[in-house]
Design an enzyme around this catalytic site. Structure first.
Site, mmCIF file in Angstrom:
data_model
loop_
_atom_site.group_PDB
_atom_site.id
_atom_site.type_symbol
_atom_site.label_atom_id
_atom_site.label_comp_id
_atom_site.label_asym_id
_atom_site.label_seq_id
_atom_site.Cartn_x
_atom_site.Cartn_y
_atom_site.Cartn_z
ATOM 1 N N GLU A 15 -24.362 -14.667 -19.290
ATOM 2 C CA GLU A 15 -25.715 -14.986 -19.779
ATOM 3 C C GLU A 15 -25.832 -14.647 -21.273
ATOM 4 O OE1 GLU A 15 -24.739 -13.236 -17.197
ATOM 5 O OE2 GLU A 15 -26.326 -12.896 -15.737
ATOM 6 N N THR A 19 12.787 -4.373 1.086
ATOM 7 C CA THR A 19 12.776 -5.425 0.055
ATOM 8 C C THR A 19 13.005 -4.794 -1.311
ATOM 9 O OG1 THR A 19 11.329 -6.804 1.374
ATOM 10 C CG2 THR A 19 11.363 -7.245 -0.985
ATOM 11 N N GLU A 70 4.262 -9.674 -0.841
ATOM 12 C CA GLU A 70 5.435 -10.565 -0.939
ATOM 13 C C GLU A 70 6.585 -10.118 -0.048
ATOM 14 O OE1 GLU A 70 6.927 -11.914 -4.652
ATOM 15 O OE2 GLU A 70 4.996 -12.599 -5.383
ATOM 16 N N THR A 75 4.548 -8.420 8.939
ATOM 17 C CA THR A 75 4.175 -8.408 10.361
ATOM 18 C C THR A 75 3.111 -7.345 10.637
ATOM 19 O OG1 THR A 75 6.364 -9.218 10.910
ATOM 20 C CG2 THR A 75 5.124 -8.247 12.711
ATOM 21 N N ASP A 125 16.449 -6.133 -2.737
ATOM 22 C CA ASP A 125 16.253 -7.214 -3.718
ATOM 23 C C ASP A 125 16.089 -6.701 -5.147
ATOM 24 O OD1 ASP A 125 16.092 -8.479 -1.318
ATOM 25 O OD2 ASP A 125 14.187 -9.493 -1.688
ATOM 26 N N ARG A 163 6.607 -13.580 -15.126
ATOM 27 C CA ARG A 163 7.568 -14.016 -16.148
ATOM 28 C C ARG A 163 7.609 -15.536 -16.312
ATOM 29 N NH1 ARG A 163 9.850 -10.758 -12.791
ATOM 30 N NH2 ARG A 163 11.432 -12.204 -12.014
ATOM 31 N N CYS A 219 -27.442 -9.316 -13.788
ATOM 32 C CA CYS A 219 -27.422 -7.883 -13.468
ATOM 33 C C CYS A 219 -28.698 -7.200 -13.944
ATOM 34 C CB CYS A 219 -26.190 -7.219 -14.068
ATOM 35 S SG CYS A 219 -26.208 -7.181 -15.854
ATOM 36 N N ARG A 241 0.723 -14.456 -9.113
ATOM 37 C CA ARG A 241 0.832 -13.041 -9.507
ATOM 38 C C ARG A 241 -0.110 -12.713 -10.665
ATOM 39 N NH1 ARG A 241 7.361 -11.700 -9.730
ATOM 40 N NH2 ARG A 241 7.755 -11.861 -7.489
HETATM 41 N N1 LIG Z 1 11.886 -14.987 1.815
HETATM 42 C C1 LIG Z 1 10.930 -14.187 1.387
HETATM 43 O O1 LIG Z 1 9.827 -14.623 1.041
HETATM 44 C C2 LIG Z 1 11.184 -12.713 1.325
HETATM 45 C C3 LIG Z 1 10.261 -11.866 0.695
HETATM 46 C C4 LIG Z 1 10.502 -10.511 0.691
HETATM 47 C C5 LIG Z 1 11.624 -10.010 1.304
HETATM 48 N N2 LIG Z 1 12.502 -10.853 1.894
HETATM 49 C C6 LIG Z 1 13.687 -10.338 2.576
HETATM 50 O O2 LIG Z 1 13.252 -9.535 3.677
HETATM 51 C C7 LIG Z 1 14.228 -8.538 3.910
HETATM 52 C C8 LIG Z 1 13.540 -7.208 4.013
HETATM 53 O O3 LIG Z 1 12.577 -7.264 5.048
HETATM 54 P P1 LIG Z 1 12.498 -6.096 6.121
HETATM 55 O O4 LIG Z 1 11.580 -6.554 7.192
HETATM 56 O O5 LIG Z 1 13.868 -5.671 6.491
HETATM 57 O O6 LIG Z 1 11.895 -4.886 5.275
HETATM 58 P P2 LIG Z 1 10.519 -4.635 4.468
HETATM 59 O O7 LIG Z 1 9.366 -5.169 5.213
HETATM 60 O O8 LIG Z 1 10.693 -4.989 3.060
HETATM 61 O O9 LIG Z 1 10.509 -3.036 4.522
HETATM 62 C C9 LIG Z 1 10.403 -2.416 5.762
HETATM 63 C C10 LIG Z 1 10.335 -0.922 5.577
HETATM 64 O O10 LIG Z 1 9.252 -0.588 4.724
HETATM 65 C C11 LIG Z 1 8.540 0.538 5.261
HETATM 66 N N3 LIG Z 1 7.239 0.022 5.713
HETATM 67 C C12 LIG Z 1 6.750 -1.220 5.534
HETATM 68 N N4 LIG Z 1 5.525 -1.334 6.073
HETATM 69 C C13 LIG Z 1 5.237 -0.154 6.618
HETATM 70 C C14 LIG Z 1 4.121 0.336 7.336
HETATM 71 N N5 LIG Z 1 3.041 -0.420 7.564
HETATM 72 N N6 LIG Z 1 4.158 1.589 7.758
HETATM 73 C C15 LIG Z 1 5.233 2.373 7.518
HETATM 74 N N7 LIG Z 1 6.314 1.949 6.833
HETATM 75 C C16 LIG Z 1 6.314 0.709 6.392
HETATM 76 C C17 LIG Z 1 9.413 1.044 6.390
HETATM 77 O O11 LIG Z 1 10.360 1.907 5.793
HETATM 78 P P3 LIG Z 1 10.954 3.212 6.546
HETATM 79 O O12 LIG Z 1 11.646 2.672 7.743
HETATM 80 O O13 LIG Z 1 11.847 3.834 5.515
HETATM 81 O O14 LIG Z 1 9.818 4.084 6.886
HETATM 82 C C18 LIG Z 1 10.085 -0.205 6.876
HETATM 83 O O15 LIG Z 1 11.284 0.014 7.577
HETATM 84 C C19 LIG Z 1 15.214 -8.601 2.774
HETATM 85 O O16 LIG Z 1 16.368 -9.299 3.209
HETATM 86 C C20 LIG Z 1 14.496 -9.407 1.718
HETATM 87 O O17 LIG Z 1 15.380 -10.126 0.882
HETATM 88 C C21 LIG Z 1 12.324 -12.196 1.909
#
Ligand SMILES: NC(=O)c1ccc[n+]([C@@H]2O[C@H](COP(=O)([O-])OP(=O)(O)OC[C@H]3O[C@@H](n4cnc5c(N)ncnc54)[C@H](OP(=O)(O)O)[C@@H]3O)[C@@H](O)[C@H]2O)c1
Length: 346
Positions: A53, A203, A289, A296, A207, A214, A78, A191
């Site tokens: 405004e 991740t 991401e 999940t 990764d 960027r 406001c 982003r």
């Molecule tokens: N294609 C895509 O878009 C994309 C994007 C991202 C990643 N990725 C791929 O996904 C893979 C990784 O995924 P991922 O499922 O194995 O692992 P993630 O989700 O990156 O990490 C999982 C870990 O993070 C911690 N964590 C995450 N959420 C939590 C919660 N709510 N409470 C407590 N702890 C939590 C835990 O660690 P602790 O067990 O140590 O407690 C869990 O084991 C890699 O291969 C990566 O390259 C792909």
């Protein structure tokens, strides 16, 4: 009404210029109309700077016109002293006789008070013009005020057969990159528009992402990572201090410049503790991401507002399974983007 909508549409177009620059404030646009012609316009350009405004009124060359003008504003003006004086006072001081507003501001210190003050001052006030569009424009602001948590967008890229990556146990093998250069740009644009970006521990470790902007212009969001046992190696991009970063952990560790270690209770509800903290910091939008585990958790706890799923025309056969969407948790259309197999970088 048609005329009011036409000018309000212009306010919304102006407001959009503030995307990525005004948070935690809302995006707002305003136009001043005299005898059917726009004689001034403005929008909120940057957090801490004058409101829409003020800019619109300041742009009117002949101040005398204001006494016979209508000001259109995409959000209730406001009524309180924040970083700038109340816009309501300015409108009353300039004797603008008519104000058209798209939607009310739920911010506790405004919340209808702005409209009431204008009415008490003898101004004709019309509300609700393009209200739905105005609420949608500021969905992150509205969500954070209503739900006391950021607006959450879950984003991932998957193969045609539903995998996020090949199975890897360490970072010696790079991740499968699904995004085309165009998609990569879109991800970086997204982003630049959010306040915060988050990944899970695996991740971060596998990764080594930077999570910065960027391939687009604009500011990088605050980086957020869960690292219960502080396992992300020193020297990894997320810990380089180049961008403000929040590490949620069970361990005690002193903050270092640009990196805060926040202790949370891992026996409790981890995501709600994280979101509560982001809300306290007035971070109003969060882009998650991955990886699969973290995404999940958000899906299962119904903590999301938007999904962006990119499906590349690649078959992996096996690997890290992508989150599975149940019909019941699709609250709005999923943005499915198909792209060709290509190289890119995180
Ligand atoms: N294609 C895509 O878009 C994309 C994007 C991202 C990643 N990725 C791929 O996904 C893979 C990784 O995924 P991922 O499922 O194995 O692992 P993630 O989700 O990156 O990490 C999982 C870990 O993070 C911690 N964590 C995450 N959420 C939590 C919660 N709510 N409470 C407590 N702890 C939590 C835990 O660690 P602790 O067990 O140590 O407690 C869990 O084991 C890699 O291969 C990566 O390259 C792909």
């Amino acid at each position: 009404m048609e005329v009011d909508e036409r000018f309000m549409r212009r306010c919304l177009d102006l407001a959009r210029h503030g995307l990525g620059k005004v948070s935690p404030n809302p995006m707002v646009g305003a136009v001043v109309v005299h005898q059917g012609k726009i004689v001034g316009e403005g929008y909120h350009r940057k957090y801490g700077e004058p409101h829409a405004e003020v800019n619109a009124i300041a742009s009117v060359k002949d101040e005398a016109l204001l006494r016979d003008a209508t000001i259109y504003v995409s959000l209730e003006p406001c009524s309180h002293y924040g970083k700038t004086p109340p816009c309501v006072e300015l409108i009353l001081k300039k004797h603008i006789p008519r104000v058209v507003v798209a939607c009310l501001d739920p911010y506790p210190e405004v919340a209808g008070r702005g409209i009431n003050m204008l009415c008490d001052g003898g101004v004709e006030v019309v509300t609700g013009v393009l209200e739905k569009e105005a609420l949608e424009l500021n969905k992150t602001y509205m969500t954070s005020l209503r739900l006391k948590r950021p607006y959450i967008c879950l984003k991932w890229a998957q193969s045609l057969d539903g995998f996020l990556d090949r199975m890897r146990s360490d970072a010696s093998l790079p991740p499968v990159l699904f995004s085309s250069p165009l998609m990569l740009q879109q991800v970086h644009k997204k982003r630049s528009e959010v306040d915060a970006i988050m990944v899970g521990t695996r991740t971060a470790i596998l990764d080594n992402p930077s999570l910065t902007v960027r391939h687009w212009s604009g500011k990088s969001p605050v980086r957020v990572v869960i690292d219960r046992n502080l396992t992300i190696p020193e020297g990894y991009h997320l810990l380089n201090g180049q961008t403000p970063t929040l590490v949620f952990t069970a361990k005690e560790k002193e903050n270092v410049p640009n990196t805060d270690y926040i202790r949370i209770d891992f026996e409790g509800d981890v995501l709600r503790q994280v979101l509560h903290h982001l809300n306290e910091r007035r971070l109003q939008s969060l882009l998650v991401e991955g990886g699969a585990f973290l995404l999940t958790r958000f899906l299962e706890e119904e903590l999301w507002d938007e999904l962006q799923v990119e499906t590349a025309s690649v078959y992996l056969g096996e690997g890290v399974k992508a989150p599975v969407l149940k019909e019941s948790n699709v609250k709005q259309p999923v943005v499915s983007v198909y792209s060709r197999k290509n190289q890119g970088s995180k």
